[in-house]
Design an enzyme around this catalytic site. Sequence first.
Site, PDB file in Angstrom:
ATOM      1  N   ASN A 138       0.871  -1.174   0.000  1.00  0.00           N
ATOM      2  CA  ASN A 138       0.000   0.000   0.000  1.00  0.00           C
ATOM      3  C   ASN A 138       0.910   1.227   0.000  1.00  0.00           C
ATOM      4  OD1 ASN A 138      -1.777   2.064   0.455  1.00  0.00           O
ATOM      5  ND2 ASN A 138      -2.422   1.375   2.506  1.00  0.00           N
ATOM      6  N   TRP A 139       1.030   1.839  -1.165  1.00  0.00           N
ATOM      7  CA  TRP A 139       1.984   2.953  -1.292  1.00  0.00           C
ATOM      8  C   TRP A 139       1.429   4.248  -0.707  1.00  0.00           C
ATOM      9  CZ3 TRP A 139       4.256   2.345  -6.977  1.00  0.00           C
ATOM     10  CH2 TRP A 139       4.866   1.076  -7.084  1.00  0.00           C
ATOM     11  N   GLU A 169      -6.800   4.711   7.830  1.00  0.00           N
ATOM     12  CA  GLU A 169      -6.597   6.132   7.518  1.00  0.00           C
ATOM     13  C   GLU A 169      -7.836   6.716   6.839  1.00  0.00           C
ATOM     14  OE1 GLU A 169      -2.870   5.470   5.496  1.00  0.00           O
ATOM     15  OE2 GLU A 169      -1.992   4.943   7.428  1.00  0.00           O
ATOM     16  N   GLU A 219      -5.120  -4.770  10.680  1.00  0.00           N
ATOM     17  CA  GLU A 219      -4.117  -3.736  10.895  1.00  0.00           C
ATOM     18  C   GLU A 219      -4.415  -3.008  12.201  1.00  0.00           C
ATOM     19  OE1 GLU A 219      -2.228  -2.532   6.829  1.00  0.00           O
ATOM     20  OE2 GLU A 219      -3.903  -1.194   7.256  1.00  0.00           O
ATOM     21  N   GLY A 265       2.997  -0.997   4.329  1.00  0.00           N
ATOM     22  CA  GLY A 265       3.036   0.436   4.024  1.00  0.00           C
ATOM     23  C   GLY A 265       4.461   0.882   3.759  1.00  0.00           C
ATOM     24  N   GLY A 266       5.100   1.447   4.780  1.00  0.00           N
ATOM     25  CA  GLY A 266       6.437   2.032   4.623  1.00  0.00           C
ATOM     26  C   GLY A 266       7.440   1.140   3.906  1.00  0.00           C
TER      27      GLY A 266
END
Length: 251
Positions: free
Chosen positions: A9-10, A97, A167, A234-235
Amino acid sequence: MRKPIVAGNWKMNKTMREAESLAESIKVDLGEFTKVDVVLCPPFTALKTVSDVISRSAIRLGGQHMSAEPSGAFTGEISAGMLRDLYCNYVILGHSERRAYAGETDAGVNEKTLAAHASGLKPIVCVGEKLEEREAGITQAVVEAQVKGCLSGLDEEQVKNTIVAYEPVWAIGTGKTATPEMAQDVHAHIRAVVAVMFGDDLAKTVRIQYGGSMKPGNAAELISQPDIDGGLIGGAALDAGSFVEIVKAAV
Ligand code: 13P
């Protein structure tokens, strides 16, 4: 028996050119590796670019969000059909988010989940507790309500083609990872909830990803847990080397 699935997930990162180069590096590093389903979820603005880079590979494309509506006056929104048009096979729904900053609810995620399936997209449905919920000892109840709310009304085929991502909100982007035992406990509970909703056999087919500060150093131990079937990254997905290491740790 469940094929592992690792998705990147960018989030709101990468210009078109940066996305092209990241996707290209991931494709080259993965080579012929197909033991894990790999999904890239760039921002909307880079979907076409990444789609072109991975078109003749086993890597699949996903959106980060979509509208439940098929078309119309919804400024700033993207439909399932538009994602399909760019050869997306997946879409992330209900990320924490989006729940926090865009007011997404379980009922809304449920509508989107059904709309995604109706268009042939596999939804990656995100659930997870906040820090204060974990501290209050209500993690399982929170996640159970999210799973029931988001997955209601699915038919058998749709259940099989749904991915759940657990998550924990307190682990996202914080460097704090759930321990493998903590994550496994919640994953087992999610599977039990899916079993109550749709039966044991179907629940066994549903892949449940862990997400929240997953890195090359902790991925193998997390994914080796019996009910953890991959990761939503993510990161660490913004770096080709780290992402591919995680993918390879998932078998
Ligand atoms: P991090 O891997 O950066 O913690 O993000 C996880 C996530 O939110 C993936 O959807």
